[in-house]
Design a protein around this motif. Structure first.
Motif, PDB file in Angstrom:
ATOM      1  N   SER A 123       0.821  -1.216   0.000  1.00 29.89           N
ATOM      2  CA  SER A 123       0.000   0.000   0.000  1.00 29.89           C
ATOM      3  C   SER A 123       0.856   1.268   0.000  1.00 29.89           C
ATOM      4  O   SER A 123       0.374   2.342  -0.376  1.00 29.89           O
ATOM      5  CB  SER A 123      -0.924   0.011   1.224  1.00 29.89           C
ATOM      6  N   ASN A 124       2.118   1.129   0.400  1.00 29.80           N
ATOM      7  CA  ASN A 124       3.021   2.281   0.421  1.00 29.80           C
ATOM      8  C   ASN A 124       3.944   2.334  -0.791  1.00 29.80           C
ATOM      9  O   ASN A 124       4.813   3.202  -0.874  1.00 29.80           O
ATOM     10  CB  ASN A 124       3.861   2.257   1.701  1.00 29.80           C
ATOM     11  N   GLY A 125       3.757   1.395  -1.735  1.00 34.47           N
ATOM     12  CA  GLY A 125       4.551   1.419  -2.959  1.00 34.47           C
ATOM     13  C   GLY A 125       5.525   0.278  -3.118  1.00 34.47           C
ATOM     14  O   GLY A 125       6.249   0.217  -4.120  1.00 34.47           O
ATOM     15  N   TYR A 135       7.978   4.641  -4.188  1.00 32.56           N
ATOM     16  CA  TYR A 135       7.421   5.325  -3.023  1.00 32.56           C
ATOM     17  C   TYR A 135       7.117   6.774  -3.361  1.00 32.56           C
ATOM     18  O   TYR A 135       7.865   7.431  -4.095  1.00 32.56           O
ATOM     19  CB  TYR A 135       8.407   5.274  -1.854  1.00 32.56           C
ATOM     20  N   SER A 136       6.035   7.287  -2.806  1.00 38.35           N
ATOM     21  CA  SER A 136       5.667   8.684  -3.027  1.00 38.35           C
ATOM     22  C   SER A 136       6.517   9.595  -2.149  1.00 38.35           C
ATOM     23  O   SER A 136       7.082   9.163  -1.130  1.00 38.35           O
ATOM     24  CB  SER A 136       4.188   8.906  -2.698  1.00 38.35           C
ATOM     25  N   PRO A 207      14.966   2.825   1.808  1.00 38.64           N
ATOM     26  CA  PRO A 207      14.138   2.800   0.589  1.00 38.64           C
ATOM     27  C   PRO A 207      14.937   2.669  -0.703  1.00 38.64           C
ATOM     28  O   PRO A 207      14.441   2.093  -1.679  1.00 38.64           O
ATOM     29  CB  PRO A 207      13.382   4.134   0.647  1.00 38.64           C
ATOM     30  N   GLU A 208      16.165   3.175  -0.726  1.00 37.36           N
ATOM     31  CA  GLU A 208      16.973   3.055  -1.944  1.00 37.36           C
ATOM     32  C   GLU A 208      17.270   1.606  -2.314  1.00 37.36           C
ATOM     33  O   GLU A 208      17.590   1.311  -3.470  1.00 37.36           O
ATOM     34  CB  GLU A 208      18.298   3.813  -1.769  1.00 37.36           C
ATOM     35  N   PHE A 209      17.163   0.700  -1.354  1.00 39.31           N
ATOM     36  CA  PHE A 209      17.404  -0.713  -1.646  1.00 39.31           C
ATOM     37  C   PHE A 209      16.324  -1.294  -2.555  1.00 39.31           C
ATOM     38  O   PHE A 209      16.576  -2.241  -3.305  1.00 39.31           O
ATOM     39  CB  PHE A 209      17.448  -1.533  -0.356  1.00 39.31           C
ATOM     40  N   SER A 213      14.395   4.207  -8.445  1.00 38.55           N
ATOM     41  CA  SER A 213      14.302   5.581  -8.938  1.00 38.55           C
ATOM     42  C   SER A 213      14.936   6.562  -7.969  1.00 38.55           C
ATOM     43  O   SER A 213      15.170   7.726  -8.317  1.00 38.55           O
ATOM     44  CB  SER A 213      12.836   5.967  -9.170  1.00 38.55           C
ATOM     45  N   LEU A 214      15.244   6.099  -6.760  1.00 33.92           N
ATOM     46  CA  LEU A 214      15.897   6.943  -5.758  1.00 33.92           C
ATOM     47  C   LEU A 214      17.407   6.823  -5.933  1.00 33.92           C
ATOM     48  O   LEU A 214      17.950   5.715  -5.923  1.00 33.92           O
ATOM     49  CB  LEU A 214      15.493   6.513  -4.342  1.00 33.92           C
TER      50      LEU A 214
END
Length: 274
Positions: A123-125, A135-136, A207-209, A213-214
């Protein structure tokens, strides 16, 4: 040396090893110019060495926050001639906050969960690897704020345990201690000598893992040693999962003396960043 210290070893102790190596190369081998190369956590370590060795005795750190480690003002820290800093982070206090999972709600329960802060929640991407997640900006903002909040909770718990031990240490030194009965004295002595440990769960939440796109490059989805960080976050230890309170405060908390971003400002020898 990597950033992973043993529970009794601080960055300050490792500087003694580096100093011994530099002295040996210059005095015994005859090396004219010594280059320190630091990779990953070693980058902040060699920067710390260059920062402290450039200062005269009296201007260096005399103790860690908890009172452990050497007085660097009394140590020969021969200067070096060049730094190479490779794929480095800024210090263990920085990495601790960057990788801690903010969705854990109960430090005693490794599976406790706030789905709103879970980067491994579809739900969070999140998308199951090898697919890239997405992720947003809104989620990433609350995720980072959640990381900072949980890290502060751990810092506060560690400092509270350390202050409690200090209280009993001061009580032992006071005149009141001699007025207590013998068994109460024994109980207080035990509180002073007892080691307290932190058990910190879920330290693989970057999150970069999973979102390529990050900070984009040619990497694949996955973390250090695992192509399923969503699983590894739960089933693998990631330093400092189990650590003494004092070692944690000196090495992984804001009380740590290692801060590459600040200390590099005072390093004047040539430095190569990779």
């Amino acid at each position: 040396r990597h950033e992973k210290s043993s529970e009794n070893e601080r960055y300050e102790d490792i500087l003694l090893d580096l100093a011994a190596g530099v002295r040996y190369l210059k005095n015994k081998v005859g090396v004219e110019k010594v280059i320190l190369v630091g990779h990953s956590g070693g980058g902040s370590l060699v920067t710390f060495y260059a920062h402290q060795s450039s200062k005269r005795p009296g201007g260096r750190f005399s103790s860690t926050f908890t009172g452990h480690g050497p007085n660097l003002n009394k140590v020969d820290l021969p200067p070096v001639d060049l730094l190479v800093v490779s794929a480095s982070h800024f210090g263990n206090a920085y990495t601790f906050t960057r990788k801690i999972d903010p969705s854990l709600t109960d430090e005693e329960d490794s599976t406790s969960l706030d789905p709103f802060l879970d980067m491994y929640n579809p739900s969070n991407g999140f998308r199951e690897p090898p697919k890239s997640s997405k992720y947003s900006e809104e989620f990433l903002t609350r995720f980072e704020e959640g990381q900072q909040a949980r890290a502060r909770r751990v810092f506060n718990k560690a400092e509270s345990l350390f202050r409690e031990k200090q209280f009993y240490q001061s009580l032992m030194k006071s005149s009141l201690f001699q007025e207590l009965d013998s068994y109460e004295q024994i109980r207080i002595e035990r509180k002073v000598i007892a080691n307290r440990y932190l058990v910190i769960y879920r330290l693989l939440a970057i999150p970069e893992f999973t979102d390529l796109s990050l900070d984009p490059d040619d990497r694949e989805v996955g973390a250090n040693g695992s192509n399923r960080p969503d699983w590894a976050n739960y089933d693998r230890a990631s330093h400092p999962t189990v650590i003494r309170v004092e070692a944690f405060l000196d090495t992984y908390s804001p009380h740590s003396h290692v801060n590459l971003l600040e200390q590099i400002k005072e390093v004047i020898i040539p430095t190569l960043f990779i």
